[in-house]
Design a protein around this motif. Structure first.
Motif, PDB file in Angstrom:
ATOM      1  N   THR A  40       0.778  -1.237  -0.092  1.00 39.42           N
ATOM      2  CA  THR A  40       0.008  -0.063   0.035  1.00 39.42           C
ATOM      3  C   THR A  40       0.833   1.091   0.068  1.00 39.42           C
ATOM      4  OG1 THR A  40      -1.826  -1.167   1.274  1.00 39.42           O
ATOM      5  CG2 THR A  40      -1.730   1.267   1.329  1.00 39.42           C
ATOM      6  N   VAL A  41       0.816   2.057  -0.878  1.00 37.26           N
ATOM      7  CA  VAL A  41       1.547   3.097  -1.077  1.00 37.26           C
ATOM      8  C   VAL A  41       1.021   4.213  -0.834  1.00 37.26           C
ATOM      9  CG1 VAL A  41       3.045   4.772  -2.718  1.00 37.26           C
ATOM     10  CG2 VAL A  41       2.736   2.276  -2.968  1.00 37.26           C
ATOM     11  N   LEU A  42       1.251   5.157   0.178  1.00 39.39           N
ATOM     12  CA  LEU A  42       0.794   6.294   0.466  1.00 39.39           C
ATOM     13  C   LEU A  42       1.344   7.793   0.061  1.00 39.39           C
ATOM     14  CD1 LEU A  42      -1.719   7.315   2.250  1.00 39.39           C
ATOM     15  CD2 LEU A  42      -0.187   7.682   4.251  1.00 39.39           C
ATOM     16  N   SER A  43       0.784   8.078  -1.179  1.00 46.19           N
ATOM     17  CA  SER A  43       1.545   9.242  -1.918  1.00 46.19           C
ATOM     18  C   SER A  43       1.071  10.498  -1.790  1.00 46.19           C
ATOM     19  CB  SER A  43       1.468   8.891  -3.251  1.00 46.19           C
ATOM     20  OG  SER A  43       2.093   9.722  -4.176  1.00 46.19           O
ATOM     21  N   VAL A  44       2.076  11.295  -1.238  1.00 53.94           N
ATOM     22  CA  VAL A  44       1.471  12.675  -0.562  1.00 53.94           C
ATOM     23  C   VAL A  44       1.854  13.632  -1.835  1.00 53.94           C
ATOM     24  CG1 VAL A  44       1.710  14.591   1.045  1.00 53.94           C
ATOM     25  CG2 VAL A  44       1.773  12.029   1.658  1.00 53.94           C
ATOM     26  N   SER A  99      -7.008  20.094   4.713  1.00 59.07           N
ATOM     27  CA  SER A  99      -7.895  20.997   5.422  1.00 59.07           C
ATOM     28  C   SER A  99      -8.495  20.347   6.548  1.00 59.07           C
ATOM     29  CB  SER A  99      -9.133  21.827   4.617  1.00 59.07           C
ATOM     30  OG  SER A  99     -10.127  20.600   4.491  1.00 59.07           O
ATOM     31  N   GLY A 100      -8.793  21.320   7.711  1.00 59.01           N
ATOM     32  CA  GLY A 100      -9.387  20.638   8.997  1.00 59.01           C
ATOM     33  C   GLY A 100     -10.643  19.700   8.868  1.00 59.01           C
ATOM     34  N   GLU A 101     -11.277  19.992   7.778  1.00 62.78           N
ATOM     35  CA  GLU A 101     -12.414  18.928   7.415  1.00 62.78           C
ATOM     36  C   GLU A 101     -12.256  17.733   6.835  1.00 62.78           C
ATOM     37  OE1 GLU A 101     -15.470  21.276   6.012  1.00 62.78           O
ATOM     38  OE2 GLU A 101     -15.781  22.782   7.744  1.00 62.78           O
ATOM     39  N   ASP A 102     -11.139  17.660   6.246  1.00 61.87           N
ATOM     40  CA  ASP A 102     -10.757  16.495   5.345  1.00 61.87           C
ATOM     41  C   ASP A 102     -10.510  15.083   6.223  1.00 61.87           C
ATOM     42  OD1 ASP A 102     -11.335  17.817   3.114  1.00 61.87           O
ATOM     43  OD2 ASP A 102      -9.057  18.479   2.838  1.00 61.87           O
ATOM     44  N   ILE A 103     -10.872  14.037   5.803  1.00 61.50           N
ATOM     45  CA  ILE A 103     -10.545  12.784   6.529  1.00 61.50           C
ATOM     46  C   ILE A 103     -10.102  11.901   5.227  1.00 61.50           C
ATOM     47  CG2 ILE A 103     -11.389  11.058   7.624  1.00 61.50           C
ATOM     48  CD1 ILE A 103     -13.510  12.485   8.957  1.00 61.50           C
ATOM     49  N   CYS A 104      -9.018  11.404   5.504  1.00 63.25           N
ATOM     50  CA  CYS A 104      -8.316  10.539   4.611  1.00 63.25           C
ATOM     51  C   CYS A 104      -8.685   9.188   5.206  1.00 63.25           C
ATOM     52  CB  CYS A 104      -6.718  10.710   4.595  1.00 63.25           C
ATOM     53  SG  CYS A 104      -5.749   9.607   3.569  1.00 63.25           S
ATOM     54  N   SER A 106      -8.553  12.845  -2.049  1.00 59.59           N
ATOM     55  CA  SER A 106      -7.885  11.657  -1.985  1.00 59.59           C
ATOM     56  C   SER A 106      -8.205  10.874  -3.255  1.00 59.59           C
ATOM     57  CB  SER A 106      -7.938  10.665  -0.790  1.00 59.59           C
ATOM     58  OG  SER A 106      -7.482  11.795   0.370  1.00 59.59           O
ATOM     59  N   ARG A 107      -7.149   9.941  -3.760  1.00 61.12           N
ATOM     60  CA  ARG A 107      -7.632   9.169  -4.975  1.00 61.12           C
ATOM     61  C   ARG A 107      -6.836   7.788  -4.697  1.00 61.12           C
ATOM     62  NH1 ARG A 107      -6.414  12.214  -8.657  1.00 61.12           N
ATOM     63  NH2 ARG A 107      -4.388  11.610  -9.051  1.00 61.12           N
ATOM     64  N   THR A 108      -7.748   6.727  -5.004  1.00 61.07           N
ATOM     65  CA  THR A 108      -7.200   5.409  -4.586  1.00 61.07           C
ATOM     66  C   THR A 108      -7.086   4.408  -5.794  1.00 61.07           C
ATOM     67  OG1 THR A 108      -7.996   5.386  -2.231  1.00 61.07           O
ATOM     68  CG2 THR A 108      -7.449   3.159  -3.173  1.00 61.07           C
ATOM     69  N   GLU A 109      -6.237   3.904  -6.029  1.00 59.35           N
ATOM     70  CA  GLU A 109      -5.910   2.818  -7.281  1.00 59.35           C
ATOM     71  C   GLU A 109      -5.594   1.424  -6.779  1.00 59.35           C
ATOM     72  OE1 GLU A 109      -3.628   2.968 -11.409  1.00 59.35           O
ATOM     73  OE2 GLU A 109      -3.659   4.578 -10.519  1.00 59.35           O
ATOM     74  N   ILE A 114      -2.433   2.103  -4.368  1.00 62.73           N
ATOM     75  CA  ILE A 114      -1.715   3.372  -4.330  1.00 62.73           C
ATOM     76  C   ILE A 114      -2.871   4.421  -3.755  1.00 62.73           C
ATOM     77  CG2 ILE A 114      -0.668   5.306  -5.786  1.00 62.73           C
ATOM     78  CD1 ILE A 114       0.374   3.192  -7.554  1.00 62.73           C
ATOM     79  N   VAL A 115      -2.597   5.083  -2.874  1.00 62.16           N
ATOM     80  CA  VAL A 115      -3.560   5.956  -2.301  1.00 62.16           C
ATOM     81  C   VAL A 115      -2.918   7.506  -2.218  1.00 62.16           C
ATOM     82  CG1 VAL A 115      -4.966   6.591  -0.283  1.00 62.16           C
ATOM     83  CG2 VAL A 115      -4.412   4.206  -0.833  1.00 62.16           C
ATOM     84  N   GLU A 116      -3.516   8.331  -3.124  1.00 59.71           N
ATOM     85  CA  GLU A 116      -2.897   9.638  -3.324  1.00 59.71           C
ATOM     86  C   GLU A 116      -3.416  10.735  -2.568  1.00 59.71           C
ATOM     87  OE1 GLU A 116      -2.847  10.787  -7.422  1.00 59.71           O
ATOM     88  OE2 GLU A 116      -0.818   9.686  -7.808  1.00 59.71           O
ATOM     89  N   VAL A 117      -2.830  11.265  -1.475  1.00 61.64           N
ATOM     90  CA  VAL A 117      -3.626  12.254  -0.720  1.00 61.64           C
ATOM     91  C   VAL A 117      -3.107  13.536  -0.732  1.00 61.64           C
ATOM     92  CG1 VAL A 117      -4.064  10.331   1.053  1.00 61.64           C
ATOM     93  CG2 VAL A 117      -1.705  11.593   1.030  1.00 61.64           C
TER      94      VAL A 117
END
Length: 390
Positions: A352-356, A381-386, A363-366, A373-376
């Motif tokens: 699992t790759v956590l790509s910043v 922001s304070g309201e975003d949840i990954c 966020s986008r997951t593939e 691959i999880v691109e974050v």
């Protein structure tokens, strides 16, 4: 200081010229008094310097993105007679990135004890080494400076900023919970771990015979060794100062550390032990994490070790040392876009790759085989949840 000193010397020169032409006694007296004043000031300033002590006060840690909580204390053993201010040159070195910053402070002194807050920004994660390269006291007219003892070097941590992260466990992990994490359910070479018991066949090492169990079953039983690691999941921060010859952005590096910290907290809240693989020069240090106290200690070690030069070096060392054979799944922290060419794990473990990535809003997951691959976004922001599947 040099302007004040030049002005004072010009005044003495003017008095000397006037005395030469006019031969007035008051001019001679003024010249002598001003010369004596300078000499006495220099002597008293040296006395003040010997009686002055400095100390740096650092809080145990700070959060990235805020000001470093640092104060400098200036105390004097006795009254300062001619001292007006303290001049300090301070160096702040980040042990994780090697970044060196230099600051020059002029601090006005009043009374025997003074406390000043140093405006040092904490804009990148890592262990900070704060030292004073030069400390001097300065007189009231800014004519002279005298060295005093610099404060002893101090050290503190700049921890990542908080992130909202939700971890969702999948069935990708092998093994079953054993209280201290996930015990491996694979063959290995660790005699302290048992993968399975089976009947003896010719050619087996007789040292592996389980004599106690064999006596109960009336047949020879072999104890098959298991893998040496107690954990199925490894977290590898594959960070670096450069990526393909280009410097990694500060925001992506800080965010990758923040996601790694938040991920570790979430794993522990779910009762999942794991290993943190920390790049240390040409080696990888595996540290087992079972609780929050151990996690904080391991993170402090991570933030104290120098980052590899290039993104991808840590993964390469991990493979060269064949550490992938010890785990069934890896979570890889990566600043910037992930290079799919680095996603090969030999089929021994899922990845699992956590790509910043900078500039993303959501966020986008593939998924691709055993690779996730999880691109974050680097700027969360304070309201975003990954949300991450692991």
């Amino acid at each position: 200081m040099w302007r004040n000193r030049a002005s004072y010397l010009a005044l003495l020169a003017a008095l000397a010229i006037l005395l030469y032409f006019f031969q007035k006694p008051f001019l001679l007296a003024a010249l002598i008094l001003l010369t004596l004043f300078a000499l006495v000031t220099r002597l008293l300033l040296s006395r003040d310097a010997r009686r002055t002590e400095t100390e740096i006060v650092l809080r145990p840690g700070a959060r990235e993105g805020k000001r470093l909580p640092a104060d400098i204390l200036v105390r004097s053993r006795g009254r300062l007679l001619v001292t007006r201010s303290l001049i300090a040159d301070v160096e702040v070195r980040n042990e994780m990135t090697g970044t060196l910053r230099k600051f020059h402070f002029v601090l006005p002194l009043r009374g025997r004890e003074n406390r000043f807050e140093l405006p040092i920004p904490a804009d990148e994660c890592g262990a900070l080494h704060v030292s004073c390269t030069k400390a001097q006291v300065q007189d009231l007219l800014n004519l002279f400076q005298a060295r005093t003892t610099p404060f002893p070097a101090a050290r503190t941590m700049v921890y990542p900023h908080g992130l909202s992260l939700e971890l969702m466990r999948t069935g990708a992990m092998a093994g079953a919970p054993k209280g201290e994490g996930f015990r491996q359910s694979r063959k290995g070479s660790d005699p302290g771990e048992t993968f399975e018991n089976r009947e003896y066949v010719p050619g087996d090492d007789i040292r592996s015979i389980h004599w106690k169990l064999s006596s109960k079953t009336d047949q020879l039983i072999i104890r098959q060794a298991g893998a040496p690691s107690h954990y199925d999941l490894v977290l590898l921060p594959d960070l670096g100062m450069e990526r393909d010859g280009t410097a990694v952005s500060l925001s992506e590096r800080n965010a990758a550390i923040a996601y790694g910290y938040a991920l570790g907290e979430q794993l522990l809240r779910l009762g999942l032990g794991f290993c943190l693989a920390i790049p240390a020069g040409s080696n990888i240090e595996l540290r087992e994490v079972r609780d929050m106290r151990t996690f904080r200690d391991v993170v402090s070690l991570w933030l104290s070790l120098r980052l590899p030069k290039n993104v991808g070096d840590a993964m390469q060392i991990f493979r060269m040392q064949h550490l992938d054979a010890l785990f069934s799944r890896m979570v890889l922290l990566c600043p910037g876009k992930f290079d799919r060419g680095r996603g090969e794990t030999g089929g021994q473990m899922g990845l699992t790759v956590l790509s910043v990535v900078t500039g993303m809003n959501t966020s986008r997951t593939e998924f691709s085989g055993g690779l996730e691959i999880v691109e974050v976004p680097a700027e969360q922001s304070g309201e975003d949840i990954c949300r991450i599947l692991c």
